[in-house]
Design a protein around this motif. Sequence first.
Motif, PDB file in Angstrom:
ATOM      1  N   GLY A   1       0.767  -1.233   0.000  1.00 17.82           N
ATOM      2  CA  GLY A   1       0.000   0.000   0.000  1.00 17.82           C
ATOM      3  C   GLY A   1       0.800   1.285   0.000  1.00 17.82           C
ATOM      4  N   ALA A   2       2.134   1.200   0.013  1.00 19.50           N
ATOM      5  CA  ALA A   2       2.948   2.415   0.061  1.00 19.50           C
ATOM      6  C   ALA A   2       3.063   3.059  -1.316  1.00 19.50           C
ATOM      7  CB  ALA A   2       4.340   2.101   0.600  1.00 19.50           C
ATOM      8  N   ARG A   3       3.324   4.344  -1.297  1.00 21.40           N
ATOM      9  CA  ARG A   3       3.651   5.113  -2.498  1.00 21.40           C
ATOM     10  C   ARG A   3       5.157   5.322  -2.466  1.00 21.40           C
ATOM     11  NH1 ARG A   3       0.834  10.227  -1.167  1.00 21.40           N
ATOM     12  NH2 ARG A   3       1.372  10.856  -3.293  1.00 21.40           N
ATOM     13  N   VAL A   4       5.831   4.998  -3.556  1.00 20.80           N
ATOM     14  CA  VAL A   4       7.276   4.837  -3.493  1.00 20.80           C
ATOM     15  C   VAL A   4       8.010   5.686  -4.529  1.00 20.80           C
ATOM     16  CG1 VAL A   4       9.148   3.143  -3.409  1.00 20.80           C
ATOM     17  CG2 VAL A   4       6.829   2.438  -2.828  1.00 20.80           C
ATOM     18  N   VAL A   5       9.138   6.255  -4.088  1.00 20.23           N
ATOM     19  CA  VAL A   5      10.108   6.854  -4.999  1.00 20.23           C
ATOM     20  C   VAL A   5      11.336   5.957  -5.015  1.00 20.23           C
ATOM     21  CG1 VAL A   5      11.738   8.751  -5.338  1.00 20.23           C
ATOM     22  CG2 VAL A   5       9.350   9.238  -4.825  1.00 20.23           C
ATOM     23  N   LEU A   6      11.719   5.513  -6.198  1.00 19.52           N
ATOM     24  CA  LEU A   6      12.925   4.714  -6.381  1.00 19.52           C
ATOM     25  C   LEU A   6      14.045   5.640  -6.820  1.00 19.52           C
ATOM     26  CD1 LEU A   6      10.326   2.901  -7.141  1.00 19.52           C
ATOM     27  CD2 LEU A   6      11.998   1.347  -8.191  1.00 19.52           C
ATOM     28  N   ALA A   7      15.156   5.628  -6.116  1.00 19.60           N
ATOM     29  CA  ALA A   7      16.301   6.468  -6.461  1.00 19.60           C
ATOM     30  C   ALA A   7      17.498   5.589  -6.778  1.00 19.60           C
ATOM     31  CB  ALA A   7      16.633   7.410  -5.304  1.00 19.60           C
ATOM     32  N   ASP A   8      18.212   5.945  -7.834  1.00 20.30           N
ATOM     33  CA  ASP A   8      19.368   5.147  -8.225  1.00 20.30           C
ATOM     34  C   ASP A   8      20.242   5.959  -9.171  1.00 20.30           C
ATOM     35  OD1 ASP A   8      19.766   1.821  -8.039  1.00 20.30           O
ATOM     36  OD2 ASP A   8      20.967   2.822  -9.583  1.00 20.30           O
ATOM     37  N   LEU A   9      21.506   5.564  -9.266  1.00 18.07           N
ATOM     38  CA  LEU A   9      22.442   6.213 -10.183  1.00 18.07           C
ATOM     39  C   LEU A   9      22.213   5.776 -11.621  1.00 18.07           C
ATOM     40  CD1 LEU A   9      24.958   8.074 -10.387  1.00 18.07           C
ATOM     41  CD2 LEU A   9      26.367   6.029 -10.032  1.00 18.07           C
ATOM     42  N   ARG A  10      21.688   4.554 -11.799  1.00 17.72           N
ATOM     43  CA  ARG A  10      21.510   3.977 -13.129  1.00 17.72           C
ATOM     44  C   ARG A  10      20.160   4.375 -13.713  1.00 17.72           C
ATOM     45  NH1 ARG A  10      24.410  -0.704 -14.334  1.00 17.72           N
ATOM     46  NH2 ARG A  10      23.284  -0.581 -16.315  1.00 17.72           N
ATOM     47  N   ALA A  11      20.146   5.450 -14.496  1.00 15.89           N
ATOM     48  CA  ALA A  11      18.894   5.951 -15.062  1.00 15.89           C
ATOM     49  C   ALA A  11      18.244   4.928 -15.990  1.00 15.89           C
ATOM     50  CB  ALA A  11      19.145   7.247 -15.819  1.00 15.89           C
ATOM     51  N   ASP A  12      19.047   4.178 -16.749  1.00 15.45           N
ATOM     52  CA  ASP A  12      18.494   3.216 -17.704  1.00 15.45           C
ATOM     53  C   ASP A  12      17.735   2.107 -16.985  1.00 15.45           C
ATOM     54  OD1 ASP A  12      20.938   2.449 -16.589  1.00 15.45           O
ATOM     55  OD2 ASP A  12      21.453   1.133 -18.257  1.00 15.45           O
ATOM     56  N   LEU A  13      18.309   1.581 -15.911  1.00 16.03           N
ATOM     57  CA  LEU A  13      17.644   0.525 -15.147  1.00 16.03           C
ATOM     58  C   LEU A  13      16.468   1.077 -14.354  1.00 16.03           C
ATOM     59  CD1 LEU A  13      20.770  -1.357 -13.730  1.00 16.03           C
ATOM     60  CD2 LEU A  13      19.359  -2.003 -15.695  1.00 16.03           C
ATOM     61  N   LEU A  14      16.586   2.298 -13.897  1.00 17.05           N
ATOM     62  CA  LEU A  14      15.555   2.913 -13.064  1.00 17.05           C
ATOM     63  C   LEU A  14      14.233   3.036 -13.810  1.00 17.05           C
ATOM     64  CD1 LEU A  14      15.087   4.194 -10.274  1.00 17.05           C
ATOM     65  CD2 LEU A  14      15.828   6.380 -11.254  1.00 17.05           C
ATOM     66  N   ASP A  15      14.290   3.492 -15.039  1.00 12.61           N
ATOM     67  CA  ASP A  15      13.064   3.667 -15.821  1.00 12.61           C
ATOM     68  C   ASP A  15      12.308   2.349 -15.974  1.00 12.61           C
ATOM     69  OD1 ASP A  15      13.584   6.339 -16.116  1.00 12.61           O
ATOM     70  OD2 ASP A  15      14.450   6.158 -18.126  1.00 12.61           O
ATOM     71  N   ALA A  16      13.046   1.282 -16.247  1.00 13.14           N
ATOM     72  CA  ALA A  16      12.408  -0.023 -16.430  1.00 13.14           C
ATOM     73  C   ALA A  16      11.798  -0.529 -15.128  1.00 13.14           C
ATOM     74  CB  ALA A  16      13.424  -1.029 -16.961  1.00 13.14           C
ATOM     75  N   SER A  17      12.477  -0.297 -14.014  1.00 14.63           N
ATOM     76  CA  SER A  17      11.979  -0.759 -12.722  1.00 14.63           C
ATOM     77  C   SER A  17      10.717  -0.011 -12.312  1.00 14.63           C
ATOM     78  CB  SER A  17      13.063  -0.593 -11.653  1.00 14.63           C
ATOM     79  OG  SER A  17      14.181  -1.401 -11.949  1.00 14.63           O
ATOM     80  N   VAL A  18      10.713   1.300 -12.515  1.00 15.52           N
ATOM     81  CA  VAL A  18       9.524   2.094 -12.199  1.00 15.52           C
ATOM     82  C   VAL A  18       8.352   1.647 -13.061  1.00 15.52           C
ATOM     83  CG1 VAL A  18       8.512   4.402 -12.312  1.00 15.52           C
ATOM     84  CG2 VAL A  18      10.805   4.083 -11.349  1.00 15.52           C
ATOM     85  N   SER A  19       8.603   1.440 -14.336  1.00 17.84           N
ATOM     86  CA  SER A  19       7.538   1.002 -15.246  1.00 17.84           C
ATOM     87  C   SER A  19       6.960  -0.337 -14.804  1.00 17.84           C
ATOM     88  CB  SER A  19       8.083   0.888 -16.669  1.00 17.84           C
ATOM     89  OG  SER A  19       8.470   2.158 -17.161  1.00 17.84           O
ATOM     90  N   GLN A  20       7.811  -1.226 -14.315  1.00 16.51           N
ATOM     91  CA  GLN A  20       7.345  -2.534 -13.860  1.00 16.51           C
ATOM     92  C   GLN A  20       6.407  -2.392 -12.657  1.00 16.51           C
ATOM     93  OE1 GLN A  20      10.439  -5.464 -13.361  1.00 16.51           O
ATOM     94  NE2 GLN A  20       9.140  -6.812 -12.126  1.00 16.51           N
ATOM     95  N   LEU A  21       6.770  -1.531 -11.721  1.00 17.54           N
ATOM     96  CA  LEU A  21       5.924  -1.344 -10.545  1.00 17.54           C
ATOM     97  C   LEU A  21       4.589  -0.691 -10.925  1.00 17.54           C
ATOM     98  CD1 LEU A  21       8.347  -0.224  -7.692  1.00 17.54           C
ATOM     99  CD2 LEU A  21       7.537  -2.502  -8.297  1.00 17.54           C
ATOM    100  N   VAL A  22       4.641   0.283 -11.814  1.00 12.16           N
ATOM    101  CA  VAL A  22       3.411   0.946 -12.256  1.00 12.16           C
ATOM    102  C   VAL A  22       2.495  -0.059 -12.952  1.00 12.16           C
ATOM    103  CG1 VAL A  22       2.464   2.684 -13.825  1.00 12.16           C
ATOM    104  CG2 VAL A  22       4.451   3.232 -12.403  1.00 12.16           C
ATOM    105  N   ALA A  23       3.087  -0.940 -13.754  1.00 11.08           N
ATOM    106  CA  ALA A  23       2.304  -1.963 -14.452  1.00 11.08           C
ATOM    107  C   ALA A  23       1.647  -2.931 -13.466  1.00 11.08           C
ATOM    108  CB  ALA A  23       3.196  -2.731 -15.427  1.00 11.08           C
ATOM    109  N   GLN A  24       2.244  -3.069 -12.283  1.00 15.16           N
ATOM    110  CA  GLN A  24       1.679  -3.935 -11.250  1.00 15.16           C
ATOM    111  C   GLN A  24       0.611  -3.222 -10.421  1.00 15.16           C
ATOM    112  OE1 GLN A  24       5.164  -5.155  -9.071  1.00 15.16           O
ATOM    113  NE2 GLN A  24       5.801  -6.622 -10.638  1.00 15.16           N
ATOM    114  N   GLY A  25       0.356  -1.956 -10.749  1.00 13.08           N
ATOM    115  CA  GLY A  25      -0.688  -1.209 -10.063  1.00 13.08           C
ATOM    116  C   GLY A  25      -0.223  -0.382  -8.888  1.00 13.08           C
ATOM    117  N   HIS A  26       1.104  -0.207  -8.746  1.00 18.55           N
ATOM    118  CA  HIS A  26       1.646   0.564  -7.633  1.00 18.55           C
ATOM    119  C   HIS A  26       1.967   1.991  -8.074  1.00 18.55           C
ATOM    120  CE1 HIS A  26       1.826  -3.408  -6.113  1.00 18.55           C
ATOM    121  NE2 HIS A  26       3.002  -3.731  -6.615  1.00 18.55           N
ATOM    122  N   GLU A  27       1.919   2.930  -7.126  1.00 11.41           N
ATOM    123  CA  GLU A  27       2.401   4.276  -7.427  1.00 11.41           C
ATOM    124  C   GLU A  27       3.904   4.298  -7.217  1.00 11.41           C
ATOM    125  OE1 GLU A  27       2.227   8.939  -5.978  1.00 11.41           O
ATOM    126  OE2 GLU A  27       0.623   7.576  -5.337  1.00 11.41           O
TER     127      GLU A  27
END
Length: 256
Positions: free
Chosen positions: A36-62
């Motif tokens: 139920g949490a709303r999450v900000v993912l922070a990382d140095l790797r911008a390329d990996l970060l975008d894919a990870s955020v997209s995966q969580l959003v696709a799972q219905g998470h903010e």
Amino acid sequence: MTTAPHSALLQDRRVLVTGAARGLGFAFAQALGANGARVVLADLRADLLDASVSQLVAQGHEAHGVVVDAADPASVTACAKQAVERLGGLDGLVNNAAITDSGGKTADELDIATWDRVMDVNVRGTWLMTRACRPALRDSGRGAIVNLASDTALWGAPRLLAYVASKGAVIAMTRSLARELGPDAITVNAIAPGLVQVEATRYVPEARHRHYVEQRALSRDQLPDDVTGAVLYALSDLARFVTGQLLAVNGGFVMH
């Protein structure tokens, strides 16, 4: 990696997770979203970060992504500011960003540049992010910080000196910060995982992995999902009177 069904444990909690583009950090972000949490993912790797955020959003998470260099004070300050802006505040911080770099080198072989880099990211980065997020966590009234340590600092893993020293420092910082931030109703605790099967540990020799499995009370590989429960607990109201503590999550390899 499995995703638990949505739960109210951390409903609408606003949490920043560093080093979250992959590995344990991503597992934490995914578990937070599932609870139920709303999450900000922070990382140095911008390329990996975008894919990870997209995966969580696709799972219905903010989920939101912010690029950060944990060793750069300006970058850390900007990261905390963006996290607060995107979530409307901050209730939790998971200081997970870390590097190893010194793996395999003896104390004599370790070079100063590597030592400094590990300390800058793992120790200074933890302090900088905590400092940057403190005002928002204080304003929350239920702020919680989880610092990722390592059980290597409990048993003294050889040929890993800079990393072990940095994680020992994180444990000590956790206790000091717990006392400093207590008046702000902010809890600060540390989790010390064992050798987890993630991308960052692929460099570890197979013999070391086998040693861990054989010496654990629970004799099997440690997976990311084995650690997420401890982090969820430390961020939740179940742990509102728990602070300055270290929880070793390693299947009984080290009993602390």
